[in-house]
Scaffold this active site. Sequence first.
Site, short mmCIF file in Angstrom:
data_model
loop_
_atom_site.label_atom_id
_atom_site.label_comp_id
_atom_site.label_asym_id
_atom_site.label_seq_id
_atom_site.Cartn_x
_atom_site.Cartn_y
_atom_site.Cartn_z
N CYS A 168 19.13 -0.57 60.58
CA CYS A 168 18.29 0.02 59.53
C CYS A 168 17.58 -1.12 58.80
O CYS A 168 18.23 -1.98 58.22
CB CYS A 168 19.12 0.87 58.57
SG CYS A 168 18.16 1.42 57.15
N HIS A 190 22.93 3.21 52.12
CA HIS A 190 22.12 3.94 53.10
C HIS A 190 22.20 5.44 52.87
O HIS A 190 23.28 6.03 52.90
CB HIS A 190 22.59 3.62 54.52
CG HIS A 190 21.76 4.27 55.56
ND1 HIS A 190 20.61 3.71 56.05
CD2 HIS A 190 21.88 5.48 56.17
CE1 HIS A 190 20.06 4.52 56.92
NE2 HIS A 190 20.82 5.61 57.03
N ASN A 244 8.63 10.51 51.07
CA ASN A 244 8.41 11.33 52.26
C ASN A 244 9.75 11.72 52.88
O ASN A 244 10.64 10.88 53.01
CB ASN A 244 7.58 10.54 53.29
CG ASN A 244 6.17 10.24 52.78
OD1 ASN A 244 5.55 11.08 52.13
ND2 ASN A 244 5.67 9.05 53.06
N GLY A 286 5.66 12.41 57.22
CA GLY A 286 5.25 11.06 57.59
C GLY A 286 6.32 10.00 57.41
O GLY A 286 6.02 8.81 57.46
N THR A 340 8.83 7.34 58.32
CA THR A 340 8.97 6.48 59.51
C THR A 340 10.16 5.54 59.41
O THR A 340 10.61 5.01 60.43
CB THR A 340 7.70 5.64 59.74
OG1 THR A 340 7.46 4.84 58.58
CG2 THR A 340 6.50 6.52 60.03
N HIS A 347 15.67 5.54 55.82
CA HIS A 347 16.51 5.12 54.68
C HIS A 347 15.63 5.45 53.48
O HIS A 347 14.50 4.92 53.39
CB HIS A 347 16.80 3.62 54.81
CG HIS A 347 17.55 3.00 53.68
ND1 HIS A 347 18.62 2.12 53.88
CD2 HIS A 347 17.40 3.07 52.33
CE1 HIS A 347 19.07 1.70 52.72
NE2 HIS A 347 18.35 2.25 51.76
N HIS A 378 13.28 5.96 50.42
CA HIS A 378 12.50 4.99 49.66
C HIS A 378 11.44 5.72 48.87
O HIS A 378 10.81 6.65 49.35
CB HIS A 378 11.86 3.95 50.59
CG HIS A 378 11.17 4.53 51.78
ND1 HIS A 378 11.85 4.99 52.89
CD2 HIS A 378 9.86 4.75 52.04
CE1 HIS A 378 11.00 5.46 53.77
NE2 HIS A 378 9.77 5.33 53.27
P1 5GP Z 1 7.45 6.07 55.25
O1 5GP Z 1 6.33 6.28 56.24
O2 5GP Z 1 8.80 6.11 55.92
O3 5GP Z 1 7.37 6.99 54.05
O4 5GP Z 1 7.23 4.64 54.65
C1 5GP Z 1 7.68 3.48 55.27
C2 5GP Z 1 6.95 2.34 54.63
O5 5GP Z 1 7.63 1.15 54.95
C3 5GP Z 1 5.50 2.19 55.09
O6 5GP Z 1 4.62 2.26 53.98
C4 5GP Z 1 5.50 0.81 55.76
O7 5GP Z 1 4.29 0.11 55.56
C5 5GP Z 1 6.68 0.14 55.12
N1 5GP Z 1 7.29 -0.87 55.98
C6 5GP Z 1 7.61 -0.74 57.30
N2 5GP Z 1 8.14 -1.89 57.76
C7 5GP Z 1 8.15 -2.75 56.72
C8 5GP Z 1 8.60 -4.10 56.59
O8 5GP Z 1 9.08 -4.74 57.53
N3 5GP Z 1 8.46 -4.69 55.36
C9 5GP Z 1 7.92 -4.01 54.31
N4 5GP Z 1 7.82 -4.69 53.15
N5 5GP Z 1 7.51 -2.74 54.39
C10 5GP Z 1 7.62 -2.12 55.59
ZN ZN Z 2 19.71 1.92 55.62
#
Ligand code: 5GP
Ligand code: ZN
Length: 115
Positions: free
Chosen positions: A5, A47, A88, A94, A96, A99, A101
């Site tokens: 993760c 987590h 999300n 959306g 991705t 975990h 956030h």
């Molecule tokens: P989700 O699409 O799950 O709501 O948001 C995941 C977010 O994590 C995305 O905005 C993406 O740009 C960010 N993200 C993905 N990988 C990394 C990373 O390695 N470092 C950072 N700082 N952000 C990441």
């Molecule tokens: Zn996690």
Amino acid sequence: MADDCLFCKMASGEIKPDILYEDDEILAFSDINPQAPVHFLVVPKRHITTLNDLEAEHANLVGKLYLAAKRVADEKGVAQGGYRTVMNCNTDAGQTVWHIHLHVLGGRTFTWPPG
Ligand code: 5GP
Ligand code: ZN
């Protein structure tokens, strides 16, 4: 910590993001692919896979995510102008990274409803 993760690895220090706030339970860091002039993520160190996995015992922790969001938004200078917070949940929304956030976006105007 969940195996493989990304945000658990950040919480443990194995991967080092651009940290904006940290305490025992919470980490805030800049998003690697910003969708606004200010875009950072606030995550619990423990987590939790999706919002669907939230339990009553997590209520205080989720409140702390918002307190950290407010604090960093103020430090980034977007508190008065305004900012958007988004969590999300699952693929239709959306998500991705699996975990939870909180996205905090500011420094521009946003439309409502979102696309
Ligand atoms: P989700 O699409 O799950 O709501 O948001 C995941 C977010 O994590 C995305 O905005 C993406 O740009 C960010 N993200 C993905 N990988 C990394 C990373 O390695 N470092 C950072 N700082 N952000 C990441
Ligand atoms: Zn996690």
